[in-house]
Write an enzyme that holds these catalytic residues in place. Structure first.
Site, PDB file in Angstrom:
ATOM      1  N   SER A 168       0.830  -1.214   0.000  1.00 45.18           N
ATOM      2  CA  SER A 168       0.000   0.000   0.000  1.00 45.18           C
ATOM      3  C   SER A 168       0.864   1.263   0.000  1.00 45.18           C
ATOM      4  O   SER A 168       2.049   1.234   0.341  1.00 45.18           O
ATOM      5  CB  SER A 168      -0.913   0.010   1.223  1.00 45.18           C
ATOM      6  OG  SER A 168      -1.633  -1.196   1.300  1.00 45.18           O
TER       7      SER A 168
HETATM    8  N1  SAM Z   1      -0.626  -4.902   4.190  1.00 51.78           N
HETATM    9  C1  SAM Z   1       0.098  -5.207   2.991  1.00 51.78           C
HETATM   10  C2  SAM Z   1       1.504  -4.653   3.007  1.00 51.78           C
HETATM   11  O1  SAM Z   1       1.899  -4.005   3.988  1.00 51.78           O
HETATM   12  O2  SAM Z   1       2.240  -4.912   2.028  1.00 51.78           O
HETATM   13  C3  SAM Z   1      -0.631  -4.802   1.729  1.00 51.78           C
HETATM   14  C4  SAM Z   1      -1.795  -5.646   1.502  1.00 51.78           C
HETATM   15  S1  SAM Z   1      -2.393  -5.789  -0.133  1.00 51.78           S
HETATM   16  C5  SAM Z   1      -3.033  -4.194  -0.444  1.00 51.78           C
HETATM   17  C6  SAM Z   1      -3.821  -6.793   0.206  1.00 51.78           C
HETATM   18  C7  SAM Z   1      -3.500  -8.205   0.637  1.00 51.78           C
HETATM   19  O3  SAM Z   1      -4.707  -8.824   1.060  1.00 51.78           O
HETATM   20  C8  SAM Z   1      -2.961  -9.080  -0.499  1.00 51.78           C
HETATM   21  O4  SAM Z   1      -1.708  -9.591  -0.150  1.00 51.78           O
HETATM   22  C9  SAM Z   1      -4.003 -10.186  -0.620  1.00 51.78           C
HETATM   23  O5  SAM Z   1      -3.453 -11.452  -0.936  1.00 51.78           O
HETATM   24  C10 SAM Z   1      -4.621 -10.178   0.755  1.00 51.78           C
HETATM   25  N2  SAM Z   1      -5.960 -10.783   0.826  1.00 51.78           N
HETATM   26  C11 SAM Z   1      -7.029 -10.612   0.012  1.00 51.78           C
HETATM   27  N3  SAM Z   1      -8.067 -11.358   0.449  1.00 51.78           N
HETATM   28  C12 SAM Z   1      -7.645 -12.013   1.560  1.00 51.78           C
HETATM   29  C13 SAM Z   1      -8.250 -12.925   2.477  1.00 51.78           C
HETATM   30  N4  SAM Z   1      -9.516 -13.342   2.340  1.00 51.78           N
HETATM   31  N5  SAM Z   1      -7.520 -13.391   3.493  1.00 51.78           N
HETATM   32  C14 SAM Z   1      -6.220 -13.002   3.672  1.00 51.78           C
HETATM   33  N6  SAM Z   1      -5.586 -12.141   2.851  1.00 51.78           N
HETATM   34  C15 SAM Z   1      -6.303 -11.647   1.824  1.00 51.78           C
END
Ligand code: SAM
Length: 212
Positions: free
Chosen positions: A61
């Protein structure tokens, strides 16, 4: 580029100008070098205020959004925090400097493995990574004082609301994935939940099940 004094000064200036003013959050963000969480050609852009691609088609992000969300979460050093959406591990590393313990979960094993290696390299022993569908939370570790969701659901997932302690705070983006979403803060009270709308955001969707 390295996270030297000048890069830090510019990074923190950009954060402040976007509304990240909490001194504890700024200090935690100063301690975590974002370049460690971004690979290859994108590492050069690690200190710019923009989301960047990571493995498994996901994103790290935008730093100012990380700062605003962390600030809204109002984490204390006694808190047990759940982060849904480990991604690169950057947000969890920042939370590790503010909280007692951080559980972080992602649906992609590869992302969790990479992030775990970075947590070990940085000696962040209070971060515990899990592979799984984070929309169900982590019932065995609940309740949580704080929950941060870094992928957008249409509504706050019921299991996450149920795993928030009374007095606890959850921050998450809600809305359709292809439209502008709202960042909201949910506070659990004795009688139910209070909702505050914070600002428009755009996140990847919260997806059901495990990734490939
Ligand atoms: N917090 C992260 C960082 O500091 O790099 C950025 C997160 S990224 C915007 C969103 C993340 O949510 C992705 O890695 C994706 O795989 C994860 N995601 C989406 N749906 C999910 C779920 N149901 N359970 C766990 N992770 C999930």
């Amino acid at each position: 580029m390295t996270f030297d004094a000048e890069a830090k000064m510019q990074f923190l200036y950009a954060l402040r100008s976007k509304g990240v003013t909490d001194a504890r959050v700024l200090t935690a963000m100063e301690r975590v070098d974002r370049a460690m969480f971004v690979k290859g050609i994108f590492a050069d852009r690690a200190y710019e205020d923009m989301p960047l691609p990571i493995a498994s088609g996901q994103t790290i992000s935008q730093p100012s959004v990380v700062g605003i969300m962390t600030q809204a979460l109002n984490v204390t050093s006694r808190d047990k925090v759940l982060e849904v959406g480990t991604g690169s591990g950057y947000q969890a590393a920042i939370l590790s400097h503010l909280a007692r313990r951080v559980y972080t979960i992602d649906r992609y094993r590869r992302l969790v493995t990479d992030a775990k290696a970075i947590f070990e390299r940085l000696d962040l022993t209070n971060v515990i990574p899990f592979v799984g569908d984070g929309s169900f939370g982590l019932p065995d570790q609940a309740p949580f004082d704080r929950i941060l969701v870094t992928a957008a659901a249409e509504d706050p997932p019921g299991p996450l609301l149920a795993q928030l302690r009374v007095g606890g705070i959850m921050v998450l983006p809600v809305g359709q994935s292809d439209a502008v979403q709202s960042l909201i803060r949910v506070t659990r009270t004795e009688d139910g939940f209070d909702y505050d709308e914070l600002r428009p955001v755009r996140f990847v969707p919260l997806v059901e099940g495990l990734g490939d």
